[in-house]
Design a protein around this motif. Sequence first.
Motif, PDB file in Angstrom:
ATOM      1  N   PHE A  69      34.231  19.289  40.728  1.00 30.26           N
ATOM      2  CA  PHE A  69      33.480  20.331  41.427  1.00 30.26           C
ATOM      3  C   PHE A  69      34.417  21.221  42.238  1.00 30.26           C
ATOM      4  N   ASP A  70      35.538  20.624  42.700  1.00 31.70           N
ATOM      5  CA  ASP A  70      36.503  21.411  43.465  1.00 31.70           C
ATOM      6  C   ASP A  70      37.709  21.770  42.591  1.00 31.70           C
ATOM      7  N   ALA A  71      37.465  21.959  41.299  1.00 32.60           N
ATOM      8  CA  ALA A  71      38.554  22.218  40.347  1.00 32.60           C
ATOM      9  C   ALA A  71      39.393  23.417  40.782  1.00 32.60           C
ATOM     10  N   ASP A  72      40.644  23.374  40.394  1.00 37.69           N
ATOM     11  CA  ASP A  72      41.586  24.421  40.732  1.00 37.69           C
ATOM     12  C   ASP A  72      41.592  25.522  39.673  1.00 37.69           C
ATOM     13  N   ARG A  73      40.757  25.351  38.659  1.00 36.96           N
ATOM     14  CA  ARG A  73      40.646  26.370  37.613  1.00 36.96           C
ATOM     15  C   ARG A  73      39.326  27.083  37.789  1.00 36.96           C
ATOM     16  N   TRP A  74      39.234  28.280  37.235  1.00 37.84           N
ATOM     17  CA  TRP A  74      38.062  29.112  37.508  1.00 37.84           C
ATOM     18  C   TRP A  74      37.142  29.287  36.315  1.00 37.84           C
ATOM     19  N   PHE A  75      37.635  28.941  35.130  1.00 40.88           N
ATOM     20  CA  PHE A  75      36.871  29.271  33.924  1.00 40.88           C
ATOM     21  C   PHE A  75      37.073  28.156  32.891  1.00 40.88           C
TER      22      PHE A  75
ATOM     23  N   PHE B   5      31.900  39.529  23.470  1.00 41.87           N
ATOM     24  CA  PHE B   5      32.806  38.689  24.276  1.00 41.87           C
ATOM     25  C   PHE B   5      32.484  38.776  25.750  1.00 41.87           C
ATOM     26  N   ILE B   6      33.025  37.784  26.473  1.00 44.39           N
ATOM     27  CA  ILE B   6      33.126  37.907  27.931  1.00 44.39           C
ATOM     28  C   ILE B   6      34.619  38.024  28.222  1.00 44.39           C
ATOM     29  N   ARG B   7      34.924  38.831  29.180  1.00 43.74           N
ATOM     30  CA  ARG B   7      36.332  39.069  29.531  1.00 43.74           C
ATOM     31  C   ARG B   7      36.448  38.818  31.033  1.00 43.74           C
ATOM     32  N   TYR B   8      37.503  38.177  31.465  1.00 41.93           N
ATOM     33  CA  TYR B   8      37.651  37.939  32.903  1.00 41.93           C
ATOM     34  C   TYR B   8      39.104  38.088  33.318  1.00 41.93           C
ATOM     35  N   ARG B   9      39.276  38.222  34.605  1.00 41.40           N
ATOM     36  CA  ARG B   9      40.626  38.312  35.171  1.00 41.40           C
ATOM     37  C   ARG B   9      40.891  37.025  35.921  1.00 41.40           C
ATOM     38  N   ASP B  10      41.912  36.299  35.487  1.00 36.23           N
ATOM     39  CA  ASP B  10      42.270  35.055  36.184  1.00 36.23           C
ATOM     40  C   ASP B  10      42.673  35.402  37.622  1.00 36.23           C
ATOM     41  N   PRO B  11      41.970  34.846  38.609  1.00 34.17           N
ATOM     42  CA  PRO B  11      42.234  35.273  39.986  1.00 34.17           C
ATOM     43  C   PRO B  11      43.641  34.928  40.464  1.00 34.17           C
ATOM     44  N   ARG B  12      44.234  33.878  39.887  1.00 35.03           N
ATOM     45  CA  ARG B  12      45.574  33.478  40.327  1.00 35.03           C
ATOM     46  C   ARG B  12      46.650  34.345  39.698  1.00 35.03           C
TER      47      ARG B  12
ATOM     48  N   PHE C  86      32.028  28.831  34.997  1.00 42.20           N
ATOM     49  CA  PHE C  86      33.050  29.461  35.840  1.00 42.20           C
ATOM     50  C   PHE C  86      32.621  29.461  37.289  1.00 42.20           C
ATOM     51  N   ARG C  87      33.605  29.646  38.136  1.00 43.03           N
ATOM     52  CA  ARG C  87      33.368  29.495  39.571  1.00 43.03           C
ATOM     53  C   ARG C  87      33.392  30.856  40.252  1.00 43.03           C
ATOM     54  N   ILE C  88      32.331  31.134  40.988  1.00 41.80           N
ATOM     55  CA  ILE C  88      32.237  32.370  41.759  1.00 41.80           C
ATOM     56  C   ILE C  88      32.473  32.023  43.220  1.00 41.80           C
TER      57      ILE C  88
ATOM     58  N   THR D  95      37.967  34.448  46.583  1.00 48.21           N
ATOM     59  CA  THR D  95      38.838  34.619  45.414  1.00 48.21           C
ATOM     60  C   THR D  95      37.984  35.205  44.303  1.00 48.21           C
ATOM     61  N   LEU D  96      38.156  36.488  44.043  1.00 48.36           N
ATOM     62  CA  LEU D  96      37.214  37.177  43.153  1.00 48.36           C
ATOM     63  C   LEU D  96      37.512  36.912  41.680  1.00 48.36           C
ATOM     64  N   LEU D  97      36.478  36.489  40.961  1.00 47.67           N
ATOM     65  CA  LEU D  97      36.599  36.317  39.515  1.00 47.67           C
ATOM     66  C   LEU D  97      35.909  37.524  38.857  1.00 47.67           C
ATOM     67  N   TRP D  98      36.692  38.573  38.626  1.00 44.07           N
ATOM     68  CA  TRP D  98      36.144  39.755  37.965  1.00 44.07           C
ATOM     69  C   TRP D  98      35.833  39.421  36.516  1.00 44.07           C
ATOM     70  N   HIS D  99      34.670  39.838  36.029  1.00 44.76           N
ATOM     71  CA  HIS D  99      34.346  39.577  34.632  1.00 44.76           C
ATOM     72  C   HIS D  99      33.468  40.693  34.080  1.00 44.76           C
ATOM     73  N   ALA D 100      33.404  40.770  32.743  1.00 43.87           N
ATOM     74  CA  ALA D 100      32.673  41.841  32.069  1.00 43.87           C
ATOM     75  C   ALA D 100      32.233  41.328  30.695  1.00 43.87           C
ATOM     76  N   VAL D 101      31.207  41.974  30.124  1.00 42.79           N
ATOM     77  CA  VAL D 101      30.654  41.539  28.829  1.00 42.79           C
ATOM     78  C   VAL D 101      30.521  42.747  27.909  1.00 42.79           C
ATOM     79  N   TYR D 102      30.762  42.511  26.618  1.00 40.97           N
ATOM     80  CA  TYR D 102      30.632  43.583  25.631  1.00 40.97           C
ATOM     81  C   TYR D 102      29.995  43.004  24.371  1.00 40.97           C
TER      82      TYR D 102
END
Length: 239
Positions: A6-12, A167-174, A191-193, A197-204
């Motif tokens: 739950f406290d993972a260091d990864r975002w996606f 697709f979904i596209r995201y920017r790795d916050p790190r 994924f973690r919001i 630490t902003l997880l920018w994402h978009a869908v197409y």
Amino acid sequence: MTGVRFDADRWFFELPELREDAEIRARALACIEAERGLVRDLAGLGYAPCPTAKDRVAPEALERLLAAGTEVHGVASEREVTNAITFNARHVADAVHDRRVAHLRAALDRSVARRLHTVFEPPRRLLVFNSGHFWYPPGSFMGWHTNSLHPAWRLYVTHAEEPGKSFIRYRDPRSGEIVTSLDQSWDFRLFRISRDTLLWHAVYSETNRFSFGFMIRPWTLAGRAGSLWRRARVRLLRS
Ligand SMILES: [Fe+2]
């Protein structure tokens, strides 16, 4: 994969092991069938493909937002962020409201919530809410946004009519790396919001893509009471 902390260091995370869940697939398909039955005429509903959809989700579009210091939270506060069709969202102007779709979605939510309890390690009680319900027809998009007003884990269950066309596209916050995750047919992405630490994402999408979003929080008595109250209020409003 083994469980997600739950406290993972990864975002996606992609959760391919959920693809074979027959109950979730059947319930999502029932919902999709009802949506298709309800919306037979996309243009009549006001849907129009966006000729610049791909540009709206391009890395350059995000670079412009970051350079300007603009934050985009999501569809509830910025309706123009997407041209996708939204179902049963009280906070979204022009959402499609339908009791049968809502009923089928609630059945899907129960299956997904049950399954989610096997995803996190160590196992813990969770509160799982519906946090989005969309149909992305060909030519649709959801532009770069963060959802940061509502920090939580999110799961998106998606079904794409044709693989590789959405697709979904995201920017790795790190690292700042832009990652594009192409849809196969069934996809489960966790994924973690976070507020900070902003997880920018978009869908197409160039196909018909059906998406069911979930918000996941640790179980608390207050949270449970809140969710029961929300459900009762929705039932009252619908009756
Ligand atoms: Fe989002």
